[in-house]
Design a protein around this motif. Structure first.
Motif, PDB file in Angstrom:
ATOM      1  N   UNK A  72      10.099  30.305  31.931  1.00 19.14           N
ATOM      2  CA  UNK A  72      10.021  29.146  31.045  1.00 19.14           C
ATOM      3  C   UNK A  72       8.587  28.612  31.003  1.00 19.14           C
ATOM      4  N   UNK A  73       8.045  28.331  29.814  1.00 18.40           N
ATOM      5  CA  UNK A  73       6.664  27.843  29.716  1.00 18.40           C
ATOM      6  C   UNK A  73       6.439  26.510  30.415  1.00 18.40           C
ATOM      7  N   UNK A  74       7.376  25.575  30.305  1.00 13.93           N
ATOM      8  CA  UNK A  74       7.169  24.279  30.954  1.00 13.93           C
ATOM      9  C   UNK A  74       7.253  24.406  32.470  1.00 13.93           C
ATOM     10  N   UNK A  75       8.193  25.204  32.965  1.00 14.01           N
ATOM     11  CA  UNK A  75       8.234  25.471  34.409  1.00 14.01           C
ATOM     12  C   UNK A  75       6.941  26.147  34.859  1.00 14.01           C
ATOM     13  N   UNK A  99      14.296  23.635  22.654  1.00 16.66           N
ATOM     14  CA  UNK A  99      15.171  24.720  23.089  1.00 16.66           C
ATOM     15  C   UNK A  99      14.902  25.981  22.283  1.00 16.66           C
ATOM     16  N   UNK A 100      14.716  25.830  20.967  1.00 17.54           N
ATOM     17  CA  UNK A 100      14.450  26.986  20.116  1.00 17.54           C
ATOM     18  C   UNK A 100      13.118  27.634  20.485  1.00 17.54           C
ATOM     19  N   UNK A 101      12.099  26.818  20.728  1.00 17.46           N
ATOM     20  CA  UNK A 101      10.792  27.364  21.092  1.00 17.46           C
ATOM     21  C   UNK A 101      10.824  27.975  22.480  1.00 17.46           C
ATOM     22  N   UNK A 102      11.518  27.301  23.403  1.00 15.12           N
ATOM     23  CA  UNK A 102      11.630  27.844  24.754  1.00 15.12           C
ATOM     24  C   UNK A 102      12.334  29.181  24.763  1.00 15.12           C
ATOM     25  N   UNK A 103      13.389  29.285  23.949  1.00 20.43           N
ATOM     26  CA  UNK A 103      14.120  30.543  23.866  1.00 20.43           C
ATOM     27  C   UNK A 103      13.227  31.651  23.327  1.00 20.43           C
ATOM     28  N   UNK A 104      12.492  31.356  22.271  1.00 18.60           N
ATOM     29  CA  UNK A 104      11.613  32.363  21.684  1.00 18.60           C
ATOM     30  C   UNK A 104      10.546  32.815  22.679  1.00 18.60           C
ATOM     31  N   UNK A 110      18.970  30.867  26.831  1.00 15.33           N
ATOM     32  CA  UNK A 110      17.927  30.012  27.386  1.00 15.33           C
ATOM     33  C   UNK A 110      18.522  28.744  28.000  1.00 15.33           C
ATOM     34  N   UNK A 111      19.504  28.146  27.311  1.00 19.62           N
ATOM     35  CA  UNK A 111      20.054  26.858  27.728  1.00 19.62           C
ATOM     36  C   UNK A 111      20.955  26.943  28.953  1.00 19.62           C
ATOM     37  N   UNK A 151       1.991  13.688  22.534  1.00 16.56           N
ATOM     38  CA  UNK A 151       2.847  14.830  22.237  1.00 16.56           C
ATOM     39  C   UNK A 151       3.570  14.663  20.899  1.00 16.56           C
ATOM     40  N   UNK A 152       3.680  15.760  20.203  1.00 19.88           N
ATOM     41  CA  UNK A 152       4.437  15.777  18.946  1.00 19.88           C
ATOM     42  C   UNK A 152       5.516  16.851  18.969  1.00 19.88           C
ATOM     43  N   UNK A 153       5.847  17.329  20.139  1.00 20.59           N
ATOM     44  CA  UNK A 153       6.852  18.387  20.249  1.00 20.59           C
ATOM     45  C   UNK A 153       6.520  19.298  21.410  1.00 20.59           C
ATOM     46  N   UNK A 154       7.076  20.481  21.360  1.00 18.78           N
ATOM     47  CA  UNK A 154       6.906  21.469  22.423  1.00 18.78           C
ATOM     48  C   UNK A 154       5.554  22.145  22.219  1.00 18.78           C
ATOM     49  N   UNK A 155       4.496  21.543  22.763  1.00 14.65           N
ATOM     50  CA  UNK A 155       3.139  21.981  22.457  1.00 14.65           C
ATOM     51  C   UNK A 155       2.557  22.967  23.469  1.00 14.65           C
ATOM     52  N   UNK A 156       3.056  22.938  24.706  1.00 12.78           N
ATOM     53  CA  UNK A 156       2.387  23.697  25.768  1.00 12.78           C
ATOM     54  C   UNK A 156       2.692  25.193  25.707  1.00 12.78           C
ATOM     55  N   UNK A 157       1.813  25.956  26.284  1.00 12.82           N
ATOM     56  CA  UNK A 157       1.953  27.409  26.395  1.00 12.82           C
ATOM     57  C   UNK A 157       1.659  27.814  27.844  1.00 12.82           C
ATOM     58  N   UNK A 158       1.939  29.050  28.168  1.00 18.99           N
ATOM     59  CA  UNK A 158       1.492  29.568  29.461  1.00 18.99           C
ATOM     60  C   UNK A 158      -0.034  29.600  29.466  1.00 18.99           C
ATOM     61  N   UNK A 159      -0.607  29.509  30.670  1.00 18.72           N
ATOM     62  CA  UNK A 159      -2.063  29.335  30.719  1.00 18.72           C
ATOM     63  C   UNK A 159      -2.836  30.526  30.164  1.00 18.72           C
TER      64      UNK A 159
END
Length: 258
Positions: free
Chosen positions: A85-88, A183-188, A197-198, A244-252
């Protein structure tokens, strides 16, 4: 020209001193909450959990690595994920730096995920991480600590998460409601569909080991993890905050791609 309120140095100092008073009150309140966490009753764990680690098959007691305290980060990486997961991952980016300090103060830290160990090891290499990461694949650990749900629970519609019923919205309903954008972005980004994913959720749990007995002492989930996300503590002190405006973060290793 900025649209933000401006002022003189004297006006800034007066406002800053007023804020400092409230920050100190929050710090004292945080200290009190930490004390109350430590006063929670301990729950003895008699169930035999098994994990796969870099050193081989391990029990929950083995994850303490000779320490009397263990902190587990429940990292979202299900068996069918192709990546963590990108946020994790953003939270875990800080683990390498402080795991040695914890270990030298009688506290072990380990991430735990349901993905097979080989997947976790490959992802660790990609991310450049060295902290301990155990696989609970095939076991009940994640389910018992309310960070994973079965397909049957998911189909039933509600599960417990963060100490309350939590509805899993995984597909459009008759009224057109869609899964949350995150959830959609995390799944992708984990190579799965939203439902898969959920079935994983983030969290952390604390354990104590005394006289060969393991006790569960604390768990937290959702926004309770904010304090562990080091980057957010910096954002909260930046001029525009989290902005923040949504799921913005990515892996480093993904920010400069494309």
């Amino acid at each position: 020209m900025t649209t933000h309120k401006t002022g003189t140095r004297e006006e800034w100092l007066a406002a800053r001193l007023a804020l400092l008073k409230e920050e100190k009150e929050l710090t004292r309140r945080s200290d009190e909450l930490a004390r109350r966490r430590q006063e929670l009753p301990w729950v003895r764990i008699d169930k035999e959990y098994r994990f796969e680690t870099d050193e081989g098959n391990a029990s929950l007691a083995d994850l303490f690595r000779g320490r009397s305290q263990l902190l587990v980060y429940h990292f979202m990486f299900g068996p069918d994920y192709t990546a963590g997961c990108p946020s994790c991952s953003a939270i875990a980016d800080g683990f390498n730096g402080f795991v040695v300090h914890l270990a030298n103060h009688d506290v072990a830290l380990s991430a735990v995920s349901r993905a097979p160990l080989a997947k976790l090891q490959a992802y660790k290499r990609r991310m450049g991480w060295t902290f301990p990461w155990a696989s609970s694949f095939g076991g009940d650990f994640n389910f018992d600590f309310n960070v994973s749900v079965t397909e049957e629970q998911q189909r039933a519609g509600t599960v417990e998460y963060n100490y309350q019923p939590s509805r899993l919205t995984v597909k459009p309903k008759a009224g057109g409601e869609k899964p949350p954008d995150g959830a959609a972005k995390g799944a992708a980004m984990t190579g799965t569909d939203v439902a898969t994913y959920a079935r994983e959720r983030p969290g952390m749990s604390a354990f104590a080991l005394e006289d060969g007995v393991v006790y569960h002492t604390y768990s937290t989930y959702a926004r309770g993890l904010d304090g562990l996300w080091g980057a957010y503590q910096w954002f909260d002190r930046a001029p525009k905050g989290r902005n923040e405006t949504g799921y913005w973060w990515h892996r480093h290793d993904e920010y400069n791609k494309g």
